[in-house]
Design a protein around this motif. Sequence first.
Motif, PDB file in Angstrom:
ATOM      1  N   TYR A  38       0.860  -1.184   0.000  1.00  0.00           N
ATOM      2  CA  TYR A  38       0.000   0.000   0.000  1.00  0.00           C
ATOM      3  C   TYR A  38       0.893   1.230   0.000  1.00  0.00           C
ATOM      4  N   MET A  39       0.519   2.242  -0.784  1.00  0.00           N
ATOM      5  CA  MET A  39       1.422   3.381  -0.933  1.00  0.00           C
ATOM      6  C   MET A  39       0.688   4.621  -1.407  1.00  0.00           C
ATOM      7  N   MET A  40       1.371   5.757  -1.231  1.00  0.00           N
ATOM      8  CA  MET A  40       0.995   6.942  -1.955  1.00  0.00           C
ATOM      9  C   MET A  40       1.845   6.909  -3.205  1.00  0.00           C
ATOM     10  N   ASN A  41       1.213   6.918  -4.333  1.00  0.00           N
ATOM     11  CA  ASN A  41       1.925   6.887  -5.599  1.00  0.00           C
ATOM     12  C   ASN A  41       1.941   8.302  -6.155  1.00  0.00           C
ATOM     13  N   LEU A  64      -5.756  12.055  -4.459  1.00  0.00           N
ATOM     14  CA  LEU A  64      -5.512  13.097  -3.471  1.00  0.00           C
ATOM     15  C   LEU A  64      -5.323  14.474  -4.105  1.00  0.00           C
ATOM     16  N   GLY A  65      -5.156  14.529  -5.390  1.00  0.00           N
ATOM     17  CA  GLY A  65      -4.909  15.795  -6.053  1.00  0.00           C
ATOM     18  C   GLY A  65      -3.432  16.140  -6.069  1.00  0.00           C
ATOM     19  N   MET A  66      -3.111  17.310  -6.593  1.00  0.00           N
ATOM     20  CA  MET A  66      -1.712  17.689  -6.761  1.00  0.00           C
ATOM     21  C   MET A  66      -1.047  18.178  -5.482  1.00  0.00           C
ATOM     22  N   THR A  67      -1.809  18.744  -4.544  1.00  0.00           N
ATOM     23  CA  THR A  67      -1.186  19.364  -3.372  1.00  0.00           C
ATOM     24  C   THR A  67      -1.279  18.545  -2.100  1.00  0.00           C
ATOM     25  N   ASP A  68      -2.045  17.477  -2.081  1.00  0.00           N
ATOM     26  CA  ASP A  68      -2.183  16.645  -0.888  1.00  0.00           C
ATOM     27  C   ASP A  68      -1.358  15.375  -1.056  1.00  0.00           C
ATOM     28  N   ASP A  69      -0.940  14.796   0.065  1.00  0.00           N
ATOM     29  CA  ASP A  69      -0.283  13.500  -0.008  1.00  0.00           C
ATOM     30  C   ASP A  69      -0.655  12.661   1.197  1.00  0.00           C
ATOM     31  N   ALA A  70      -0.333  11.384   1.124  1.00  0.00           N
ATOM     32  CA  ALA A  70      -0.653  10.438   2.194  1.00  0.00           C
ATOM     33  C   ALA A  70       0.615  10.107   2.957  1.00  0.00           C
ATOM     34  N   ARG A  71       0.564  10.277   4.245  1.00  0.00           N
ATOM     35  CA  ARG A  71       1.686   9.961   5.144  1.00  0.00           C
ATOM     36  C   ARG A  71       1.174   9.016   6.214  1.00  0.00           C
ATOM     37  N   GLY A  72       2.095   8.478   6.976  1.00  0.00           N
ATOM     38  CA  GLY A  72       1.705   7.673   8.129  1.00  0.00           C
ATOM     39  C   GLY A  72       0.828   6.499   7.791  1.00  0.00           C
ATOM     40  N   MET A  73       1.127   5.788   6.723  1.00  0.00           N
ATOM     41  CA  MET A  73       0.306   4.639   6.335  1.00  0.00           C
ATOM     42  C   MET A  73       0.580   3.448   7.236  1.00  0.00           C
ATOM     43  N   PHE A  74      -0.503   2.754   7.610  1.00  0.00           N
ATOM     44  CA  PHE A  74      -0.365   1.517   8.368  1.00  0.00           C
ATOM     45  C   PHE A  74      -1.600   0.657   8.145  1.00  0.00           C
ATOM     46  N   VAL A  75      -1.433  -0.653   8.344  1.00  0.00           N
ATOM     47  CA  VAL A  75      -2.543  -1.595   8.227  1.00  0.00           C
ATOM     48  C   VAL A  75      -2.885  -2.065   9.629  1.00  0.00           C
ATOM     49  N   TYR A  76      -4.181  -1.981   9.960  1.00  0.00           N
ATOM     50  CA  TYR A  76      -4.661  -2.379  11.288  1.00  0.00           C
ATOM     51  C   TYR A  76      -6.054  -2.978  11.143  1.00  0.00           C
ATOM     52  N   ASP A  77      -6.243  -4.157  11.686  1.00  0.00           N
ATOM     53  CA  ASP A  77      -7.552  -4.806  11.756  1.00  0.00           C
ATOM     54  C   ASP A  77      -8.251  -4.871  10.393  1.00  0.00           C
ATOM     55  N   GLY A  78      -7.498  -5.252   9.352  1.00  0.00           N
ATOM     56  CA  GLY A  78      -8.072  -5.426   8.024  1.00  0.00           C
ATOM     57  C   GLY A  78      -8.330  -4.137   7.261  1.00  0.00           C
ATOM     58  N   CYS A  79      -7.826  -3.033   7.791  1.00  0.00           N
ATOM     59  CA  CYS A  79      -8.034  -1.741   7.135  1.00  0.00           C
ATOM     60  C   CYS A  79      -6.701  -1.026   6.949  1.00  0.00           C
ATOM     61  N   LEU A  80      -6.613  -0.269   5.875  1.00  0.00           N
ATOM     62  CA  LEU A  80      -5.482   0.600   5.634  1.00  0.00           C
ATOM     63  C   LEU A  80      -5.834   1.968   6.191  1.00  0.00           C
ATOM     64  N   TYR A  81      -4.925   2.541   6.955  1.00  0.00           N
ATOM     65  CA  TYR A  81      -5.092   3.899   7.472  1.00  0.00           C
ATOM     66  C   TYR A  81      -3.978   4.758   6.897  1.00  0.00           C
ATOM     67  N   TYR A  82      -4.287   6.006   6.655  1.00  0.00           N
ATOM     68  CA  TYR A  82      -3.254   6.954   6.250  1.00  0.00           C
ATOM     69  C   TYR A  82      -3.663   8.344   6.699  1.00  0.00           C
ATOM     70  N   TYR A  83      -2.648   9.162   6.909  1.00  0.00           N
ATOM     71  CA  TYR A  83      -2.876  10.546   7.284  1.00  0.00           C
ATOM     72  C   TYR A  83      -2.756  11.400   6.030  1.00  0.00           C
ATOM     73  N   ARG A  84      -3.795  12.147   5.741  1.00  0.00           N
ATOM     74  CA  ARG A  84      -3.780  13.000   4.554  1.00  0.00           C
ATOM     75  C   ARG A  84      -3.172  14.342   4.943  1.00  0.00           C
ATOM     76  N   ASN A  85      -1.974  14.558   4.474  1.00  0.00           N
ATOM     77  CA  ASN A  85      -1.218  15.778   4.704  1.00  0.00           C
ATOM     78  C   ASN A  85      -1.606  16.737   3.597  1.00  0.00           C
ATOM     79  N   VAL A  86      -2.102  17.906   3.956  1.00  0.00           N
ATOM     80  CA  VAL A  86      -2.711  18.762   2.939  1.00  0.00           C
ATOM     81  C   VAL A  86      -2.122  20.162   2.915  1.00  0.00           C
ATOM     82  N   ALA A  87      -2.364  20.844   1.829  1.00  0.00           N
ATOM     83  CA  ALA A  87      -1.982  22.244   1.711  1.00  0.00           C
ATOM     84  C   ALA A  87      -2.793  23.066   2.721  1.00  0.00           C
ATOM     85  N   ALA A  88      -2.248  24.178   3.136  1.00  0.00           N
ATOM     86  CA  ALA A  88      -2.892  25.025   4.130  1.00  0.00           C
ATOM     87  C   ALA A  88      -4.327  25.363   3.739  1.00  0.00           C
ATOM     88  N   GLY A  89      -5.208  25.289   4.708  1.00  0.00           N
ATOM     89  CA  GLY A  89      -6.586  25.688   4.490  1.00  0.00           C
ATOM     90  C   GLY A  89      -7.500  24.602   3.945  1.00  0.00           C
TER      91      GLY A  89
END
Length: 163
Positions: A38-41, A64-89
Amino acid sequence: FVAAGDMVRDDRAKGGATTIVSEDIKPNEAPIDGGKIYMMNGGWTNTVAVYNIASGALTEIASLGMTDDARGMFVYDGCLYYYRNVAAGSGSKGLYKVDLSAAKPEAVLVDAFDGYYITNCVVAGDKVYFTDVWQVKGSVPTPESSGKLCVLDMDTLTVSELN
């Protein structure tokens, strides 16, 4: 793993060689679970994607669009979680969950996690250890984050700072 911007397979320990699996995959963080990566591509626009190791198929889960990205990816209890790091606002910031057993997995916002930026996750039981670092692509961590080691309790979705 990634070398020189490409997804590669290293079979040297088995008497083989290191080979390029895909020149199109540009992962950021890439947890592996059940034969899938699983990754942010990154590319023209960033996507959350899954790469099936056996078939070589790359499938987009969320754009995610051009200005957002996914960080902090992990798999827990059959689900993928990620933190969406976004442009200000942006209102899209937060922790997202993807049910990997769904016929068409979709990302759903779990919590905005105001005050924390989730990166470098390690799962231990029902706890997820992470660093509070907001990093814009290709730059050093920004002053908006503390750099502290934190723990996320997956039962209560509460965060405690460890240092």
